[in-house]
Design a protein around this motif. Structure first.
Motif, short mmCIF file in Angstrom:
data_model
loop_
_atom_site.label_atom_id
_atom_site.label_comp_id
_atom_site.label_asym_id
_atom_site.label_seq_id
_atom_site.Cartn_x
_atom_site.Cartn_y
_atom_site.Cartn_z
N SER A 185 0.84 -1.21 0.00
CA SER A 185 0.00 0.00 0.00
C SER A 185 0.87 1.25 0.00
O SER A 185 1.14 1.85 1.05
CB SER A 185 -0.91 0.00 1.24
N PRO A 186 1.32 1.69 -1.17
CA PRO A 186 2.23 2.85 -1.22
C PRO A 186 1.54 4.19 -1.41
O PRO A 186 2.21 5.22 -1.51
CB PRO A 186 3.07 2.52 -2.46
N GLY A 187 0.20 4.21 -1.51
CA GLY A 187 -0.50 5.39 -1.98
C GLY A 187 -0.40 6.63 -1.12
O GLY A 187 -0.69 7.73 -1.58
N LEU A 188 0.02 6.50 0.15
CA LEU A 188 0.11 7.67 1.01
C LEU A 188 1.29 8.57 0.64
O LEU A 188 1.26 9.77 0.91
CB LEU A 188 0.24 7.24 2.47
N SER A 189 2.32 7.99 0.03
CA SER A 189 3.51 8.81 -0.20
C SER A 189 4.16 8.60 -1.55
O SER A 189 5.12 9.31 -1.88
CB SER A 189 4.56 8.52 0.90
N ILE A 190 3.70 7.66 -2.36
CA ILE A 190 4.36 7.41 -3.63
C ILE A 190 4.14 8.57 -4.60
O ILE A 190 3.08 9.22 -4.60
CB ILE A 190 3.84 6.10 -4.27
N ALA A 191 5.15 8.85 -5.40
CA ALA A 191 5.01 9.75 -6.55
C ALA A 191 4.77 8.85 -7.76
O ALA A 191 5.67 8.11 -8.18
CB ALA A 191 6.25 10.61 -6.72
N TYR A 192 3.57 8.90 -8.31
CA TYR A 192 3.20 7.96 -9.37
C TYR A 192 4.07 8.12 -10.61
O TYR A 192 4.27 7.17 -11.36
CB TYR A 192 1.73 8.14 -9.72
N SER A 193 4.60 9.29 -10.81
CA SER A 193 5.42 9.57 -12.00
C SER A 193 6.89 9.27 -11.78
O SER A 193 7.69 9.37 -12.72
CB SER A 193 5.26 11.03 -12.41
N SER A 194 7.27 8.88 -10.58
CA SER A 194 8.69 8.75 -10.23
C SER A 194 9.24 7.38 -10.62
O SER A 194 8.76 6.35 -10.13
CB SER A 194 8.87 8.97 -8.72
N ASP A 195 10.27 7.36 -11.45
CA ASP A 195 10.95 6.10 -11.77
C ASP A 195 11.66 5.54 -10.55
O ASP A 195 11.76 4.32 -10.38
CB ASP A 195 11.96 6.34 -12.89
N GLU A 196 12.15 6.42 -9.69
CA GLU A 196 12.83 5.96 -8.48
C GLU A 196 11.86 5.23 -7.56
O GLU A 196 12.17 4.16 -7.02
CB GLU A 196 13.46 7.15 -7.75
N ASP A 197 10.67 5.81 -7.36
CA ASP A 197 9.67 5.14 -6.52
C ASP A 197 9.22 3.83 -7.15
O ASP A 197 9.00 2.83 -6.45
CB ASP A 197 8.47 6.06 -6.30
N PHE A 198 9.08 3.81 -8.48
CA PHE A 198 8.67 2.57 -9.14
C PHE A 198 9.74 1.49 -8.95
O PHE A 198 9.40 0.31 -8.71
CB PHE A 198 8.44 2.81 -10.63
N ALA A 199 10.99 1.85 -9.02
CA ALA A 199 12.06 0.88 -8.81
C ALA A 199 12.03 0.31 -7.39
O ALA A 199 12.25 -0.89 -7.18
CB ALA A 199 13.41 1.53 -9.10
N LYS A 200 11.72 1.16 -6.43
CA LYS A 200 11.64 0.68 -5.04
C LYS A 200 10.42 -0.22 -4.85
O LYS A 200 10.47 -1.20 -4.10
CB LYS A 200 11.60 1.87 -4.08
N LEU A 201 9.34 0.11 -5.55
CA LEU A 201 8.14 -0.71 -5.47
C LEU A 201 8.39 -2.10 -6.05
O LEU A 201 8.05 -3.12 -5.43
CB LEU A 201 7.00 -0.01 -6.22
N THR A 202 9.00 -2.16 -7.22
CA THR A 202 9.26 -3.46 -7.83
C THR A 202 10.31 -4.26 -7.07
O THR A 202 10.22 -5.49 -6.98
CB THR A 202 9.69 -3.29 -9.30
N ALA A 203 11.29 -3.56 -6.49
CA ALA A 203 12.30 -4.27 -5.69
C ALA A 203 11.65 -4.93 -4.48
O ALA A 203 11.98 -6.07 -4.12
CB ALA A 203 13.39 -3.30 -5.26
#
Length: 812
Positions: free
Chosen positions: A263-281
């Motif tokens: 559940s990342p929705g409280l702080s994720i930046a949906y456009s961020s490649d860095e956040d996406f990389a952390k999510l997939t990791a």
């Protein structure tokens, strides 16, 4: 008899003779198992457990002839259908489904089976043949073995719970056929509640329970696991990864699909490649444990974009979510670790109920999200008394796919003062044809949850034959023995109703203005206490620690409420809310006050002061005294307006926000019920209830602002004036008579609560624009200081009574 064109993994045979209960004690009985191929180790374990329960031996042989030479006590043949589609047609034909009914889904066929029983001179079969297309089907069939051993052919249809889809008895009882499959493709549990998560052992117990009751999915999603939600970017520590690996293994052993949710929705930046990389990791680390079912939960997060980069890239939240969901799903599909099951992906949208949220958002997800992704829905309400086929199809049209139901029953995180022990009710018997499945969100108490969960499992297996009272009684006896209905009767008397009903203990915890029947509450709690004392022995070893605290907490609460000065004791022992307790007064002014933000003009009149620790409803540990944060408020009225003068001590004013975000900063707040007497007995907000949030701005570029009232916006403009002071800020507020139906007069009663909020700025390096509202460090003062019944917007009974008076009128 079903014809198969070959063997898939195995062909097993067991020869079953009369019920073991009728055998001579100590008799050396054998169950012969014929296997022509490798047997799924999970099924072999299940067979071993069944044999151990009946005190017999298993003998693995290669042919029926070899089995016969051993003169076994029992024979059962398990034949794998190599063509699942043909097997599905056989299931449909055997149940004589309506010609217009939809074909069985592959998941349903996988879980289905056909039992063919043969009898000689006994009511117990001497031979059973099982056909299934997958190990899951054989698992579900083996769960029926104890029933077919104890029931005569004529009793099979009525005696098995959940009821099978079809039972056909032929040749005068010499043969019987049981054709069975679930009503729902996905049947599971989502640990998705707030509050203390289950323990590791609780989860292991739940997984065993789920497998034993034909549930096939468990979603790991405890809201208060920080690594699931708040710290979603961070990897799990080694010890917790070890626990997750044990859960994944236990789920597989019990034929349950372990689904990991994040559940990342409280702080994720949906456009961020860095956040996406952390999510997939994070997800990849869990997938390496053998997890193929993953979920993205975007519930209970802001309904508007928060991050500036997201606002620049996406037109709205729906577009951002479609982008993230599809990007993540396609990543997971194309990056599958070795030996990992095929991906299954589920999303809980931000709007997940008919009760609120944006329909345009849901339509956008329906149009844009990959059709292979399941989308969650809770029904017409967050906690839905009923869910019908029509409801599901209506929502499915918006989603452009059947919804996956997240059923908020028997969850109690919003009502922690009670348990929910009754059976599942209010679910359409044909609901399975319109949805992808149903996930139950249980209580914080794992073992108490198992009683209603068993009724849910029975409904999900055969919803058309489901009888709540019958299944409930069966669940109690099956889990805790034949004496359990009597032993646990006081708990069922107290907790057999539902969230939306008026539970006997509810008045102790949810404020109303109705009398509280304290004598009846005391008698009920005493009966529960006596019941708990009788729950001895290993049977109740895990249930009792979940029941007993409820008894003690209820009795303690009753004592505290009885001592609350807001109530008076009636002659019959009941408690009644006092009409004269904790009153607020607004004094008539002959001339409209100047709206200039200067508090000096209010100094000579009565003031309400917020500067006591007892008035803090949030952040008491952060408050350093009145010099850090406090407030004074004056109330006045004339025929045109209700006036408030405000003076807030707040030397470190923090309010960089505008528009819908102003609640993330320092604010002055007002709850107002403009029809107090009309809403006197209401405990739910109506059109006369308004939550007004005022921002003074920051006096250096951010202008004052006001969140509009809801749920309705009356005519007339609220006027304000704010002024920076040496200690903080002051202001004037004028609320027009239109809010009150144009009728302000002496003696008018209002529901009113005054509040002030101080937010501590975020830590260095954390952008203010993405501040997580759930984790704001804030101090909140309220003019209502009753610790037992704090104010809750949405329940008018929790508001203070405010009276409009003339100058010189007596005040108590």
């Amino acid at each position: 008899m079903l014809k198969t064109r070959g063997w898939h993994q195995f062909l097993c045979a067991l020869l079953l003779v009369p019920s073991l209960a009728r055998r001579a004690p100590g008799a050396d009985k054998i169950w012969a198992v014929v296997a022509r191929g490798p047997t799924d180790s999970r099924l072999q374990s299940q067979l071993s457990e069944l044999a151990a329960e009946d005190h017999v031996h298993l003998s693995n042989v290669r042919s029926l002839r070899e089995a016969s030479r051993q003169r076994p006590a029992l024979i059962l043949e398990l034949a794998t259908a190599r063509n699942p589609a043909a097997f599905g047609r056989a299931l449909e034909k055997g149940v004589r489904r309506h010609q217009r009914s939809p074909r069985l889904a592959p998941d349903v066929v996988r879980d289905g089976y056909i039992l063919q029983l043969e009898y000689r001179h006994s009511s117990v079969p001497y031979r059973i043949r099982v056909a299934a297309s997958a190990p899951e089907g054989f698992h579900n069939a083996l769960l029926r073995v104890p029933d077919v051993l104890r029931l005569a052919p004529r009793d099979l249809a009525a005696g098995m719970l959940p009821a099978p889809q079809s039972v056909q008895v032929k040749s005068g009882g010499a043969r019987a056929t049981v054709i069975d499959y679930p009503s729902f493709p996905q049947r599971g549990i989502v640990e998705g509640f707030y509050g203390t998560p289950w323990s590791h052992q609780d989860r292991l117990d739940i997984l065993q329970f789920a497998g034993a009751h034909r549930m096939d999915a468990y979603y790991y999603a405890p809201k208060d696991d920080p690594y699931h939600r708040k710290l979603w970017r961070d990897p799990y520590p080694p010890e917790q990864m070890k626990n997750l690996a044990e859960l994944v293994a236990a789920a597989r052993q019990n034929f349950v699909d372990f689904c990991f949710a994040i559940s990342p929705g409280l702080s994720i930046a949906y456009s961020s490649d860095e956040d996406f990389a952390k999510l997939t990791a994070k997800l990849d680390s869990v997938r390496e444990l053998g997890v193929g079912c993953l979920a993205l939960f975007l519930d209970d997060v802001p309904e508007e974009l928060q991050n500036p980069a997201d606002k620049a890239r996406f037109k709205d939240l729906g577009q951002a979510h479609v982008y993230l969901i599809n990007k993540l799903y396609h990543y997971l599909e194309s990056h599958t670790p070795p030996h990992t099951p095929a991906i299954r992906f589920t999303v809980t949208p931000t709007t997940y109920t008919n009760a609120w949220g944006s329909r345009e958002y849901i339509k956008e997800l329906g149009r844009g999200v990959d059709p292979h992704v399941d989308l969650v829905w809770t029904g017409r309400e967050v906690v839905s008394p009923t869910i019908t086929v029509a409801d599901a199809r209506e929502w499915g049209k918006l989603l452009r796919r059947p919804p996956l139901i997240w059923d908020n029953f028997p969850v109690n995180d919003g009502i922690p003062w009670r348990l929910n022990l009754g059976p599942l009710v209010g679910r359409d018997p044909d609901l399975g044809i319109a949805v992808r499945g149903l996930l139950s969100n249980p209580m914080n108490q794992a073992h108490a949850s198992m009683i209603p969960l068993e009724t849910i499992a029975d409904y999900l297996w055969n919803s058309g034959a489901y009888n709540p009272d019958r299944e409930h009684q069966h669940a109690i006896v099956a889990q805790y023995g034949p004496d359990a209905p009597t032993l646990l009767a006081p708990f069922f008397a107290a907790y057999n109703d539902y969230w939306w009903q008026d539970n006997i203990f509810k008045p102790l915890y949810v404020e109303t203005r109705k009398p509280i029947d304290l004598p009846l509450i005391d008698r009920t709690a005493l009966a529960m206490e006596s019941s708990a004392q009788a729950l001895t022995g290993p049977t109740f070893q895990k249930l009792l620690p979940e029941l007993s605290p409820m008894v003690g907490a209820t009795r303690d609460r009753a004592v505290k409420v009885a001592g609350d000065p807001a109530f008076q004791t009636l002659a019959d022992g009941r408690l009644q809310w006092r009409d004269d307790d904790d009153l607020l007064y607004a004094t008539y002014v002959g001339q409209p006050p100047a709206l200039d933000g200067d508090f000096a003009k209010w100094q000579g009149g009565p003031l309400y002061v917020l500067r006591s620790a007892a008035q803090i409803t949030d952040g008491a540990d952060l408050w350093k005294g009145p010099e850090q944060f406090s407030a004074r408020v004056a109330l006045a009225w004339d025929e045109q307006h209700l006036y408030l003068g405000v003076d807030v001590t707040d030397p470190a004013l923090y309010q960089p926000f505008r528009g819908d975000d102003i609640a993330k900063g320092d604010t002055f707040n007002l709850i107002l019920d403009t029809a107090f007497r009309q809403d006197f007995l209401n405990a739910k907000a109506g059109p006369d209830d308004h939550l007004l949030t005022f921002s003074p701005g920051n006096f250096t570029g951010v202008a004052p602002d006001l969140l509009p009232p809801g749920p309705s916006e009356p005519t007339g403009e609220i006027r304000t004036a704010w002024k920076r002071t040496a200690a903080g800020y002051s202001g004037d507020i004028a609320i027009p008579a239109a809010f009150f139906g144009g009728n302000l007069h002496a003696g008018l009663d209002l529901g009113l609560v005054i509040a002030a909020q101080k937010v501590l700025p975020p830590a260095a390096g954390q952008p203010a624009s993405v501040t997580d509202e759930e984790n704001l460090q804030r101090i909140v003062f309220s003019s209502k200081s009753d610790a037992l019944f704090p104010v809750h917007f949405g329940n008018p009974a929790t508001y203070q009574r405010a009276v409009l008076i003339q100058p010189g009128d007596n005040r108590p």
